[in-house]
Design an enzyme around this catalytic site. Structure first.
Site, PDB file in Angstrom:
ATOM      1  N   GLU A  76      17.537  -9.049  -5.385  1.00 44.46           N
ATOM      2  CA  GLU A  76      17.987  -9.447  -6.713  1.00 44.46           C
ATOM      3  C   GLU A  76      17.696  -8.305  -7.683  1.00 44.46           C
ATOM      4  O   GLU A  76      16.552  -7.963  -7.903  1.00 44.46           O
ATOM      5  CB  GLU A  76      17.213 -10.719  -7.085  1.00 44.46           C
ATOM      6  CG  GLU A  76      17.855 -11.606  -8.088  1.00 44.46           C
ATOM      7  CD  GLU A  76      17.588 -11.110  -9.486  1.00 44.46           C
ATOM      8  OE1 GLU A  76      18.565 -10.960 -10.227  1.00 44.46           O
ATOM      9  OE2 GLU A  76      16.433 -10.840  -9.820  1.00 44.46           O
ATOM     10  N   THR A  95      -1.981  -3.745  -6.124  1.00 43.59           N
ATOM     11  CA  THR A  95      -2.057  -5.004  -6.847  1.00 43.59           C
ATOM     12  C   THR A  95      -2.327  -6.147  -5.876  1.00 43.59           C
ATOM     13  O   THR A  95      -1.621  -6.297  -4.884  1.00 43.59           O
ATOM     14  CB  THR A  95      -0.727  -5.248  -7.561  1.00 43.59           C
ATOM     15  OG1 THR A  95      -0.455  -4.126  -8.392  1.00 43.59           O
ATOM     16  CG2 THR A  95      -0.783  -6.496  -8.417  1.00 43.59           C
ATOM     17  N   GLY A 117       0.817  -1.211   0.000  1.00 42.19           N
ATOM     18  CA  GLY A 117       0.000   0.000   0.000  1.00 42.19           C
ATOM     19  C   GLY A 117       0.852   1.263   0.000  1.00 42.19           C
ATOM     20  O   GLY A 117       1.074   1.859   1.051  1.00 42.19           O
ATOM     21  N   GLU A 147      12.828   6.766 -18.177  1.00 43.28           N
ATOM     22  CA  GLU A 147      13.595   7.995 -18.109  1.00 43.28           C
ATOM     23  C   GLU A 147      14.235   8.212 -16.744  1.00 43.28           C
ATOM     24  O   GLU A 147      15.323   8.764 -16.646  1.00 43.28           O
ATOM     25  CB  GLU A 147      12.726   9.176 -18.547  1.00 43.28           C
ATOM     26  CG  GLU A 147      12.724   9.247 -20.069  1.00 43.28           C
ATOM     27  CD  GLU A 147      11.446   9.790 -20.652  1.00 43.28           C
ATOM     28  OE1 GLU A 147      10.773  10.560 -19.969  1.00 43.28           O
ATOM     29  OE2 GLU A 147      11.141   9.426 -21.802  1.00 43.28           O
TER      30      GLU A 147
END
Lengths: 387, 391, 387, 391
Positions: free
Chosen positions: B248, B165, B131, B375
């Protein structure tokens, strides 16, 4: 000399624009998304018929307004910018109608042209097939002549608007299986004929605009053959377009750019306003729209003077269709995560239209290598390079 | 210089492959991007199952200390595991719990927190959501407005999160909230853990463009979060949200996915005479294959550098930009091979490669190489790689 | 496993770097421009010979140091970054020497290899011709066998360093006029032989690095034939390079990027530091250098393990050579008006070297379509696409 | 809508063509960029000759009022003339006097100045140089440091200019100098004219990369500039330096040059079997041809808009970006056709197209589509064309 529109032409543009503004203000239509051919509004189509704008560039002898191709170009630009839902009559007016005018029998003209002009006959184009893709020379849907009818068997796929259309322009094989483009014929098919089944297909972006159309021993009267038997290739490649300027590609790009600049960057994502990289990309797109625009204008202008454009149409098509892809790409990049939301989501910027368009633009240059063929024409006819 | 793995590492890779061959349901292609699985009950069930099996192997906690259930392996093993998972499109690795939260807990959590949360995460039994984003904060995370007010034994949380998600699948949520409004905005933020079932938490779906449900909004209304769920100390949340932790960073997952996609596209092309005979096209495929090799190396080197405790900021940015843009080029090329049918939805029997290309093509451009994302990475390269001053 | 250099390799790099740093500090050499093959310093060459760095990867049986290809790669990177003028011995050591080792007679090895290793024999490559361009199969310079000699007639062009070289590797036609690549032979030619005329050519950027070389009944002893008669094609295409990693392309790009970032943007044009568009372009180039670098490393690593790279060399060559072009383009854009000044002008940034390089990089991918051939190899050998 | 010229305009174009056919020395190719001519005595002599002949026709003052020797023609005629000159690579149009100074004089000069300077410029008898850039000002023109101190009947000028194209050929120089140091930097600048022979002016050459002399530095040491040589009033110089004056902004000169270059490249290609049969290559040429057509139209429309007194800022920026980048693409393609010999210098008998391609390729990229140049134009497009706020 007049390197832009004449005052009369400007007035016409203003008239069209005001009309759509008012219709929209009255709630008479909701703007369609960027894959505008999916849109469908019998009510708006009727209004356009009343204004005399369906059949604008058709010859007067067939009930058209006989206006110039430049007027038609102006009208098309305004339709696109207004996001007007014109799917009801567009394919009939812009593609099939002109082919009937060019190749139809007096009977066919009498039967089909008046309802098209009244916006009462919705048509769809049945070309692609599961095995052939969009390579017309490989079509397998077969029509045999039996007792005064063609009996049609086969399957067409990726047919836009088949679920809403009354009739279909169907390209079938009437020659031998290996006759390639020499054995094709064009039929005008009543979609209520027994033996026809229409099933929807879902696109990757979740839209439902394509259909499969199955033909199972469908009987089509011989008088519904358009043009010569085995003469379908010429009709499909040359007559299915009255206006060859590709202006609709340019105009839809202009609408998308406008929405990105005004609604998205001017609204949702103000932070991008000062992003030099984004600014320069937008400027680049603006230049490319100007470029594509002129290539289209030139075609319309040549046509309006009775000159038949050759490689000029190829240039307009290549630039216009590839521009839609670049713009869709840039647009998706700018939307970022927001571009993952679907049409209708309250957070989806530019109403979630870009995603659908993004995936559909890819269809314009792939398949039969359309862009490559156009480029060959440009190099050979334009510069005299060897075949 | 020696571009080979040790025999043990080669053996480990084979072990992962054998496991996946045996345990992964046949013809199961997990979408390379985590979310694809979240909208689908069946996929989610398979994913949970696989998580438990991997957890049992210890592969979800490869690099953790043994006391929290880890195997104490190195970055290279983690790289190998990640590459194979991505290549095989295998489900079961919860990026929020495994990749994001556990490094934070290992670095900043107290011993009690580590003991409580790490083992179930490592066993593949506990799934998380993140969150962070808020509707009014835009890309400026630090201006978040969710408030957490300290009370006797808990923090009282009110506010709203967005883009969360998998919140509808998660057992728990880690989130940022403002605990001090009197200081500079990034100094008044804290990092919390909360059980997803806590009263006052409401999860509402956001439907994405393929019609699937993976994003959510979360509303906090007077949610009581126990004080022991604060990680890393009050007002230290910004540090945890932005620290480049020792996870990772090789980007090898993208590359593994690229490799699999390209293999499938090459196979499709070989069956298409017109394309296979067109040099414009085959040259493009040849270049993409070369670029994948490059992407792998960039990833391998980063893992190797991390194993040597070297700073990998610039390299990781390069690898990420390169791999995500490579994936877009691959998908775009694939869509050209797929032809008109490429536009059809997943599940249609005629869409090539089960529609996975289209799905990837749709989601990749906007999500991972968006104007901002690539960017920002390029700016990191300019600063840390080329030594240009901050802009 | 070691995805980078070993400590020994790192030490060697450090040794080489310190050597060049000190030489430069001592004023022992002036850094060469980016088209480094034009550079020429017998003094520095002697110093490198003393260090044992000429013939670094040559087998010990021929007097080389027998070091690995990875060491040679490291050395090459450092030479490029140091801008060391190595034109005196480079072609002899890196291209012709290896071909002599592979195909030369014992006599030729004895004659040519020792002076090459001593840096005393400067060589040039005579391949291109006015009519044939760089398409070797069309070469016309003829060598007829007459009385124990080859008699050579013809013209070679665009020969770099011919004015300073002692010997030339000359590809001549010994077969019939239409024998194409099957009738070529390689000769080692003393440039003082009677009948040879060398005339300078000026490049568009004002540099004088090319020459025409004319052969007018030049007698070359038969024993100067390298390899088989009519076997020149194989030598020219396969043996003229010991180290096939293309690392010199990558390393020179790294040097150019370094100069642009440190000298130009960090010095002359500070205003560009904050220009997002420029920053992103530089970052893009940095990524591409990493990409090309690895492709080169992989080739050297394979070679060092005795594996013969196939399409890996093609990848390294295509990426490296095209990268030089992109970087030259970007660099010229960044220099702007300042890029119009010549080498030596006090206002010319980065010493005016970029312009010369800009025009020379174009030569790397044009002509016989080198990049296209390499791409064919990648598609066919790498992916199994049909020929 | 009517994309044709009037019969009179068609006739005028033919008249220009006939004139050039007759008067331009055979095989004389004037470099499309003005400077090429300045380093070469013979070229300069021809250029001066041609200037007089064009001046006699009135073509150097096509749009000026009759009282200053003009023909009072419109923008379209100017466009036609410019396009033909560029296409034919004809010498004789001094961009500094004709294109830059005369619009300033017409707009801001007093009657005396107009009467004194315009007629000799229009007759092709007086050549100018522009003294704007300074060594320490960089791209910030307004921070220039050359001082002009008002004295009795003159201004006393001290300072240095750089990048002054053609100063060694010019009869006179127009320049900016600081006349007030107490105000904001762009408010204290004035615009002066000065005879190049005035004592105290020293011109030193800057040699460019092709070894030719077109750039200069100018040193002013106690130069006395008569007060009547101040144009537009004291401290009004910035206005004149930046006003987008009513000159020819169509960019049609670039397009004309592009067209000629491409025609030559196409002819070269037709003689090269390998290239003429390679679709990758011929398709590129086909597209370039299409783009030239576009460039012409963009130019025509701008001239037409100017003739209607419409604002053309955004369009002119688009046309400039498009045409200059198009020229680079054309030159690059040309260099590929030219092969290795394309690298040789102008004058070598084997360099294709007399080495003009290489010259254009060398100078175009850095000069006209440099990072700054094209990007400033893109910013103008974003602001004035798309309505984005100033950045």
């Amino acid at each position: 000399m007049d390197f832009w529109f004449s005052p009369q032409e400007d007035n016409f543009r203003q008239e069209v624009r005001s009309f759509f503004d008012e219709e929209r203000r009255n709630g008479a239509y909701q703007p369609a998304n960027y894959t505008f051919m999916e849109s469908y509004s019998p009510r708006l189509t009727r209004r356009l018929v009343d204004k005399g704008w369906v059949g604008l560039a058709w010859p007067q002898e067939y009930g058209g307004a006989g206006r110039s191709f430049v007027d038609q170009l102006i009208f098309t630009e305004e339709v696109m910018m207004a996001g007007a839902p014109v799917g009801c009559h567009w394919l009939a007016e812009r593609q099939v109608g002109p082919a009937i005018i060019a190749s139809g029998t007096p009977q066919q003209k009498q039967t089909f042209l008046p309802p098209i002009l009244k916006g009462e006959l919705t048509l769809c184009m049945c070309l692609a097939e599961p095995e052939a893709g969009s390579d017309l020379a490989c079509l397998q849907t077969q029509a045999r002549e039996v007792d005064g009818n063609f009996v049609v068997n086969g399957q067409k796929t990726l047919i836009m608007g088949a679920d809403k259309a009354h009739y279909a322009f169907v390209l079938v094989r009437t020659g031998a299986a290996d006759s390639r483009h020499k054995g094709l014929s064009a039929l005008l098919v009543d979609l209520k004929s027994p033996g026809i089944t229409i099933r929807p297909l879902f696109s990757a972006s979740g839209g439902r605009s394509f259909n499969d159309v199955f033909f199972d021993n469908v009987k089509i009267p011989l008088e519904n053959l358009l043009g010569e038997k085995n003469g379908g290739w010429m009709i499909a490649t040359q007559q299915l377009s009255l206006d060859r300027s590709s202006i609709e590609l340019v105009a839809i790009c202009e609408r998308v750019l406008h929405d990105l600049v005004v609604e998205y960057i001017g609204g949702v994502r103000e932070g991008l306003v000062g992003d030099m990289v984004v600014r320069h990309r937008l400027a680049e797109i603006a230049i490319e729209i100007e470029v594509a625009r002129w290539l289209s204008y030139r075609v319309a202008w040549m046509q309006s003077r009775g000159v038949i454009p050759e490689n000029e149409t190829s240039m307009a098509k290549v630039f216009g269709s590839e521009l839609t892809q670049r713009l869709a790409n840039e647009g998706m990049r700018m939307l970022g995560l927001l571009g993952q939301l679907c049409e209708g989501s309250k957070l989806a910027p530019v109403r979630g239209w870009l995603e659908n368009w993004y995936i559909s633009t890819l269809g314009r240059t792939i398949g039969s290598g359309t862009s490559e063929i156009q480029r060959n024409i440009m190099a050979q006819r334009g510069l005299g390079m060897p075949r | 210089m020696d571009f080979q793995f040790t025999p043990e590492q080669v053996k480990f890779r084979q072990e992962v492959r054998d496991f996946l061959k045996k345990e992964q349901p046949k013809d199961f292609h997990w979408p390379w991007w985590f979310e694809g699985v979240l909208g689908n009950d069946e996929m989610w069930a398979i994913s949970k199952q696989m998580a438990r099996k991997m957890g049992a192997k210890g592969w979800l906690s490869l690099t953790w200390p043994k006391e929290y259930g880890g195997l104490e392996k190195g970055h290279i093993e983690l790289l190998i595991f990640t590459e194979e998972i991505a290549y095989h499109r295998a489900p079961g690795v919860d990026i929020f719990g495994i990749k994001m939260l556990s490094p934070v807990l290992l670095a900043f959590g107290n011993d009690e927190q580590k003991k409580k949360y790490l083992p179930p995460i490592g066993r593949g039994e506990m799934f998380w959501a993140q969150g962070f984003s808020e509707p009014n904060a835009g890309s400026d995370l630090a201006s978040l407005q969710t408030r957490a007010i300290e009370q006797d034994s808990f923090y009282l949380v009110n506010g709203q999160k967005v883009w969360t998600t998998g919140a509808h699948r998660a057992d728990a949520i880690f989130f940022l909230a403002r605990t001090d409004t009197q200081v500079a905005k990034h100094k008044g933020i804290s990092f919390f853990l909360v059980d997803a079932q806590t009263p006052g938490i409401e999860v509402r779906p956001l439907i994405n463009l393929t019609g699937s449900h993976s994003f959510n909004e979360i509303f906090f209304e007077n949610v009581k979060v126990p004080k022991e769920n604060l990680v890393g100390g009050k007002n230290n949340g910004w540090l945890m949200a932005t620290a480049l932790l020792n996870f990772e960073r090789s980007g090898i997952g993208y590359v593994g996915a690229c490799r699999r996609n390209l293999e499938e596209i090459v196979a499709l092309t070989r069956n298409n005479k017109a394309l296979a005979g067109n040099p414009v096209f085959t040259h493009k495929l040849g270049e993409l294959a070369a670029e994948i090799e490059v992407g792998r190396w960039l990833g391998y080197r980063i893992a190797w550098m991390q194993s040597k405790k070297m700073n990998v900021d610039a390299q990781a940015s390069m690898a990420k930009v390169f791999a995500t843009e490579l994936m877009h080029r691959i998908d775009n090329t694939g869509m050209q091979v797929a032809g008109l049918y490429g536009q059809l939805a997943e599940g249609d029997k005629r869409v090539p490669l089960g529609g996975r290309l289209g799905e990837s093509y749709m989601s990749n451009l906007g999500r991972t190489i968006a104007a901002g994302a690539s960017e920002i990475q390029r700016n990191i390269i300019a600063q840390r790689g080329l030594g240009l001053p901050r802009d």
